[in-house]
Design an enzyme around this catalytic site. Structure first.
Site, mmCIF file in Angstrom:
data_model
loop_
_atom_site.group_PDB
_atom_site.id
_atom_site.type_symbol
_atom_site.label_atom_id
_atom_site.label_comp_id
_atom_site.label_asym_id
_atom_site.label_seq_id
_atom_site.Cartn_x
_atom_site.Cartn_y
_atom_site.Cartn_z
ATOM 1 N N ARG A 232 0.759 -1.158 0.049
ATOM 2 C CA ARG A 232 0.148 0.071 -0.011
ATOM 3 C C ARG A 232 0.963 1.183 -0.096
ATOM 4 N NH1 ARG A 232 -3.388 -2.557 -1.594
ATOM 5 N NH2 ARG A 232 -5.598 -3.074 -0.790
ATOM 6 N N GLU A 261 -4.009 7.519 -4.584
ATOM 7 C CA GLU A 261 -4.391 7.289 -5.794
ATOM 8 C C GLU A 261 -5.677 7.606 -6.266
ATOM 9 O OE1 GLU A 261 -4.301 2.606 -5.486
ATOM 10 O OE2 GLU A 261 -2.353 3.011 -4.992
ATOM 11 N N HIS A 279 -1.553 0.724 -10.000
ATOM 12 C CA HIS A 279 -1.992 -0.306 -9.346
ATOM 13 C C HIS A 279 -2.648 -1.614 -10.010
ATOM 14 C CE1 HIS A 279 -4.142 -0.869 -4.966
ATOM 15 N NE2 HIS A 279 -4.020 -2.133 -5.434
HETATM 16 P P1 NAP Z 1 -1.046 -11.506 4.559
HETATM 17 O O1 NAP Z 1 -0.980 -12.986 4.270
HETATM 18 O O2 NAP Z 1 -1.910 -11.194 5.790
HETATM 19 O O3 NAP Z 1 0.267 -11.015 5.075
HETATM 20 C C1 NAP Z 1 0.795 -9.770 5.470
HETATM 21 C C2 NAP Z 1 2.061 -9.760 5.996
HETATM 22 O O4 NAP Z 1 2.391 -8.545 6.578
HETATM 23 C C3 NAP Z 1 2.307 -10.795 7.224
HETATM 24 O O5 NAP Z 1 3.569 -11.381 6.925
HETATM 25 C C4 NAP Z 1 2.630 -9.946 8.333
HETATM 26 O O6 NAP Z 1 3.233 -10.571 9.394
HETATM 27 C C5 NAP Z 1 3.146 -8.726 7.931
HETATM 28 N N1 NAP Z 1 2.818 -7.835 8.724
HETATM 29 C C6 NAP Z 1 1.653 -7.176 8.990
HETATM 30 N N2 NAP Z 1 1.697 -5.971 9.750
HETATM 31 C C7 NAP Z 1 2.973 -5.828 9.820
HETATM 32 C C8 NAP Z 1 3.822 -4.851 10.710
HETATM 33 N N3 NAP Z 1 3.048 -3.878 11.333
HETATM 34 N N4 NAP Z 1 4.904 -4.911 10.607
HETATM 35 C C9 NAP Z 1 5.665 -5.864 9.872
HETATM 36 N N5 NAP Z 1 5.081 -6.871 9.338
HETATM 37 C C10 NAP Z 1 3.529 -6.975 9.334
HETATM 38 O O7 NAP Z 1 -1.411 -10.411 3.475
HETATM 39 P P2 NAP Z 1 -1.145 -10.732 1.922
HETATM 40 O O8 NAP Z 1 -2.480 -11.586 1.179
HETATM 41 O O9 NAP Z 1 0.057 -11.271 1.674
HETATM 42 O O10 NAP Z 1 -1.494 -9.154 1.358
HETATM 43 C C11 NAP Z 1 -0.510 -8.241 1.804
HETATM 44 C C12 NAP Z 1 -1.034 -6.804 1.220
HETATM 45 O O11 NAP Z 1 -0.542 -6.795 -0.114
HETATM 46 C C13 NAP Z 1 -2.570 -6.729 1.364
HETATM 47 O O12 NAP Z 1 -3.164 -6.365 2.653
HETATM 48 C C14 NAP Z 1 -2.687 -5.496 0.385
HETATM 49 O O13 NAP Z 1 -2.541 -4.309 1.103
HETATM 50 C C15 NAP Z 1 -1.528 -5.693 -0.423
HETATM 51 N N6 NAP Z 1 -1.656 -5.942 -1.843
HETATM 52 C C16 NAP Z 1 -1.464 -5.167 -2.917
HETATM 53 C C17 NAP Z 1 -1.984 -5.646 -4.274
HETATM 54 C C18 NAP Z 1 -1.573 -4.865 -5.576
HETATM 55 O O14 NAP Z 1 -2.579 -4.749 -6.370
HETATM 56 N N7 NAP Z 1 -0.594 -3.896 -5.252
HETATM 57 C C19 NAP Z 1 -2.819 -6.804 -4.507
HETATM 58 C C20 NAP Z 1 -2.778 -7.536 -3.263
HETATM 59 C C21 NAP Z 1 -2.401 -7.157 -2.117
HETATM 60 P P3 NAP Z 1 3.220 -10.313 10.946
HETATM 61 O O15 NAP Z 1 1.463 -10.306 10.966
HETATM 62 O O16 NAP Z 1 3.859 -11.358 11.704
HETATM 63 O O17 NAP Z 1 3.799 -9.091 11.243
HETATM 64 C C1 8YV Z 2 -6.927 -4.735 -6.189
HETATM 65 C C2 8YV Z 2 -5.530 -5.103 -4.179
HETATM 66 O O1 8YV Z 2 -6.495 -4.012 -7.315
HETATM 67 O O2 8YV Z 2 -6.238 -7.026 -3.349
HETATM 68 C C3 8YV Z 2 -5.846 -5.921 -2.941
HETATM 69 O O3 8YV Z 2 -5.316 -5.720 -1.893
HETATM 70 O O4 8YV Z 2 -4.737 -3.829 -3.715
HETATM 71 C C4 8YV Z 2 -5.827 -5.409 -5.544
HETATM 72 O O5 8YV Z 2 -6.020 -6.608 -5.718
HETATM 73 C C5 8YV Z 2 -7.750 -3.611 -5.296
HETATM 74 O O6 8YV Z 2 -8.076 -4.215 -4.302
HETATM 75 C C6 8YV Z 2 -8.917 -3.557 -6.114
HETATM 76 O O7 8YV Z 2 -9.750 -2.515 -5.927
#
Ligand code: NAP
Ligand code: 8YV
Length: 322
Positions: A232, A261, A279
């Protein structure tokens, strides 16, 4: 309106497949944006929300029958989950179905940033290969890099596995060490940044992660350092990042996400040592369809079995007789 079908509010835009599938079990009510002022008296019986974006507390308060919010995306920072939890409203997200796609994009963005492939293609398209000869060698390379993952959850682990295949070292920082993994664990983000030259951000956008990638962390990453953010935008102090990129504190950055964004600061757009994406990490038809299906299937499960498929940890609720 069909009699007896639960009514679902869709505030703002959402993936088309969600709208196509919701009528399998629901009546859809649409408003232009997630604004409590747009809620009218005839919406008092709305039971669910399907959303790609924000659900503020006052929108929840305006809907007295609201039971469940199905968020399109694994990150649910747009939903006031503290308020939902306090009111007993279930929130669901779309984990797992996008992890491999987002990990693929993270690797693509990393290589684009290091090897300047978008700029090289532009060179070809502009006829500069013919007129001026070979595209300049990229100062940076993935070879010999030490990569640190800030976040090692579902997506972080998928990125780490890909990085192993690229023959680079992998380390990570999270709040809790993960068992059974050979990657070096760093209990602080600054410690991780000091130990690596490439930092990949894949933590959720929370109060605890807000602006944690700051001037100190960037300075620890060092002058050969590269920052990749697919988590994020709120996690990175964008002003500090621009200054670090302008002053050579780090060498480059690849960003898929931004603090405000779809607005990207002019100062970032002006830099040549960045690779910027709008994104798109999960943005393929196949993956967005899977996310759409999970949004709808969560709502269907809630109203048919009383249990959502993928509730977020803050709202582990089951449906009571209402
Ligand atoms: P997840 O499985 O919940 O993993 C989150 C990771 O972050 C865990 O390893 C957690 O470990 C760590 N974390 C959380 N809070 C933390 C903190 N304060 N300090 C250090 N580490 C921390 O989530 P995920 O499915 O991998 O997704 C992660 C994030 O990616 C989503 O929440 C979203 O914001 C982002 N994302 C972006 C896109 C995009 O389009 N760019 C798409 C999908 C997801 P601990 O709990 O042990 O700290
Ligand atoms: C999407 C994301 O683009 O899953 C997330 O957390 O950031 C992306 O996969 C977004 O949520 C769609 O609005």
């Amino acid at each position: 309106m069909s009699a007896n079908l639960p009514r679902i509010l869709v505030p703002g835009k959402i993936n088309e497949r969600v709208l196509q599938r919701l009528p399998e079990m629901f009546d859809i009510v649409r408003v232009e944006r997630p604004d409590a002022n747009l809620v009218t008296a005839d919406m008092a019986d709305i039971k669910g929300i399907a959303v790609s974006g924000r659900v503020p507390a006052n929108l929840m308060d305006a809907l007295p029958g609201l039971e469940v919010i199905a968020n399109f995306g694994v990150g649910y920072d747009g939903v006031d989950v503290t308020h939902a939890s306090a009111k007993g409203i279930a929130v669901t997200n779309t984990p797992d179905v996008l992890s491999e796609e987002v990990a693929d994009t993270a690797i693509g963005l990393l290589i684009n940033t290091l090897r300047r492939l978008p700029q090289a293609e532009e060179w070809l398209r502009q006829g500069r290969w013919v007129r001026e000869g070979a595209f300049p060698l990229s100062p940076l390379s993935l070879r010999g890099r030490a990569v640190g993952l800030y976040g090692l959850g579902r997506i972080g682990l998928a990125i780490a596995k890909r990085l192993e295949a690229f023959g680079v070292s992998v380390a990570y920082h999270t709040r809790s060490r993960r068992d059974g993994l050979a990657y070096a664990y760093h209990p602080t983000l600054e410690g991780l940044a000091a130990a690596v030259d490439t930092l990949v951000v894949i933590v959720p956008g929370t109060d605890a992660t807000r602006k944690t990638v700051d001037a100190r962390v960037l300075s620890a990453l060092g002058s050969n350092g590269v920052l990749i953010n697919v988590g994020r935008g709120s996690t990175v102090d964008e002003e500090a990042l621009v200054a670090a990129l302008q002053d050579g504190v780090i060498a480059g950055a690849g960003l898929d996400v931004f603090d405000n964004e779809p607005h990207v600061p002019d100062a970032l757009l002006a830099l040549t040592n960045v690779s910027l994406l709008p994104h798109v990490a999960s943005a393929s038809v196949v993956t967005r369809n899977a996310m759409a299906d999970l949004v709808v299937d969560n709502l269907k499960a809630w109203f048919s079995s009383g249990k959502a498929l993928t509730p977020v940890p803050e709202t582990p609720f089951e449906r009571r007789a209402r």
